[in-house]
Enzyme design. Structure first.
Site, PDB file in Angstrom:
ATOM      1  CG  HIS A   1      -1.768  -1.210   1.340  1.00 50.97           C
ATOM      2  ND1 HIS A   1      -3.061  -1.247   0.868  1.00 50.97           N
ATOM      3  CD2 HIS A   1      -1.515  -2.446   1.845  1.00 50.97           C
ATOM      4  CE1 HIS A   1      -3.568  -2.459   1.088  1.00 50.97           C
ATOM      5  NE2 HIS A   1      -2.648  -3.198   1.672  1.00 50.97           N
TER       6      HIS A   1
ATOM      7  CG  HIS B   1      -3.422 -10.665   3.610  1.00 48.11           C
ATOM      8  ND1 HIS B   1      -4.685 -11.211   3.525  1.00 48.11           N
ATOM      9  CD2 HIS B   1      -3.583  -9.325   3.494  1.00 48.11           C
ATOM     10  CE1 HIS B   1      -5.556 -10.244   3.358  1.00 48.11           C
ATOM     11  NE2 HIS B   1      -4.914  -9.088   3.330  1.00 48.11           N
TER      12      HIS B   1
ATOM     13  CG  ASP C   1      -1.153  -6.414   3.904  1.00 47.74           C
ATOM     14  OD1 ASP C   1      -1.445  -5.441   3.177  1.00 47.74           O
ATOM     15  OD2 ASP C   1      -1.931  -6.870   4.762  1.00 47.74           O
TER      16      ASP C   1
ATOM     17  CG  HIS D   1      -1.996   3.103   9.250  1.00 49.15           C
ATOM     18  ND1 HIS D   1      -3.038   3.586   8.492  1.00 49.15           N
ATOM     19  CD2 HIS D   1      -2.063   1.748   9.172  1.00 49.15           C
ATOM     20  CE1 HIS D   1      -3.716   2.573   7.980  1.00 49.15           C
ATOM     21  NE2 HIS D   1      -3.140   1.442   8.382  1.00 49.15           N
TER      22      HIS D   1
END
Length: 332
Positions: free
Chosen positions: A16, A165, A237, A241
């Site tokens: 991401h 995952h 993955d 944040h």
């Protein structure tokens, strides 16, 4: 003492990068820097951006920015459905022409069996994110088998399905049995699922991810599946944040941890070097239908302490903080 070897650069099928839309968490530039530091020469960016990567403009934006970095290839993954939340399939042909390499709804999984079936019938690679692994993997395998039979009758293209995952004993058992009866599906796990269990979870969100960490039996099943070939790929993955978000109480913290800069030594701690190269280089390249064009150097003997403040990623918090790892990518 050092032991330096050359390897093909790693390929991560599941990251991401947050841009466009969430640059306070990560940018394309910091994500690429993090990947390069971890030894990756190719990464695939999930579509849960803002705007969602469900249109050629967003796909082209990601490709335009990332193509300037000659050290790494970034392939966008297009959304399966409009805005990730509808039952309307996107035009895969247009998104692929713009640069999408595969299609996924990532954290907004497809729960409509007809939509899932129509996506598989296109013959494009579908990366399936499971919320309820135990049950969803069963019906998705059944739908895959239906589409496979239709493709053999010339009614549609051959389906391509990769499970993201995978983390539980039950899901792995279903996938193993499906492979044994000849279904050509593939799957991945992530390092946190063979490193931690739910017993490691704290009151904040540092260990919060989706799927959540499981039992010790789940962890042992993942390790066994890596060894016996049920799991084809190790992906990270990588889901950055802000520190403030991850330090919130567990229930209020977002899912996701960073993983690009720690994946190699964690994989090397449970697998042989040949197995690591298979799971992190050869198999993902084969599944994606790409060539690995780059090499890296790693020191197999170097021991180092994880200090997330030194990450190239914009995210400076990690459940691996303070761990001693062995094996390090040599950054030039």
């Amino acid at each position: 003492m050092c032991k330096i070897v050359k390897l093909p650069a790693f390929i991560d099928m599941h990251v991401h990068l947050r841009e466009p839309g969430f640059t306070e968490k990560e940018t394309l530039q910091t994500g690429m820097a993090s990947a390069t530091a971890g030894g990756f020469g190719t990464i695939c960016a999930m579509p849960n951006t803002k705007p969602v990567a469900d249109n050629p403009e967003t796909i082209r934006f990601i490709r335009k920015i990332t193509s300037k970095n000659l050290a790494i290839d970034v392939f966008p993954i297009g959304a399966v459905t409009k805005n990730l939340v509808t039952t309307e399939l996107n035009d895969f042909h247009i998104l692929k022409k713009a640069g999408a390499i595969a299609f996924s709804n990532d954290g907004m999984p497809i729960l409509d069996k007809n939509v899932f079936k129509e996506a598989l019938k296109t013959g494009e690679l579908i990366l399936s994110h499971l919320e309820d692994e135990k049950n969803e993997v069963i019906w998705q395998l059944n739908v895959f088998e239906e589409v496979k039979k239709e493709s053999e009758q010339g009614l549609c293209k051959s389906p391509r399905l990769h499970f993201c995952h995978i983390s539980t004993l039950h899901a792995l058992d279903s996938i193993k049995k499906a492979k044994q009866r000849g279904l050509k599906v593939t799957c991945e796990t992530a390092p946190h699922y063979f490193t931690f269990t739910k017993n490691d979870v704290t009151s904040n969100g540092v260990y919060k991810m989706n799927p959540p960490l499981g039992t010790n039996d789940d962890k042992e099943a993942v390790l066994a599946a890596l060894k016996d070939g049920t799991i084809d790929v190790i992906a990270t993955d990588h889901a950055p944040h802000t520190v403030e978000e991850k330090l919130r109480p567990y229930e209020k913290s977002p899912n996701g941890i960073v993983g690009l800069e720690t994946a190699f030594p964690l994989a090397l701690s449970v697998l042989s070097l040949d197995e690591v190269v298979e799971k992190m280089c050869y198999n993902p390249a084969k599944i994606l239908g790409i060539e690995n064009k780059r090499e890296i150097e790693v020191d197999l003997e170097e021991e180092w302490i994880v200090k997330s403040a030194e990450f190239k990623s914009k995210c400076k918090i990690s459940p691996y903080e303070g761990m001693k790892l062995k094996g390090k990518v040599i950054c030039k």
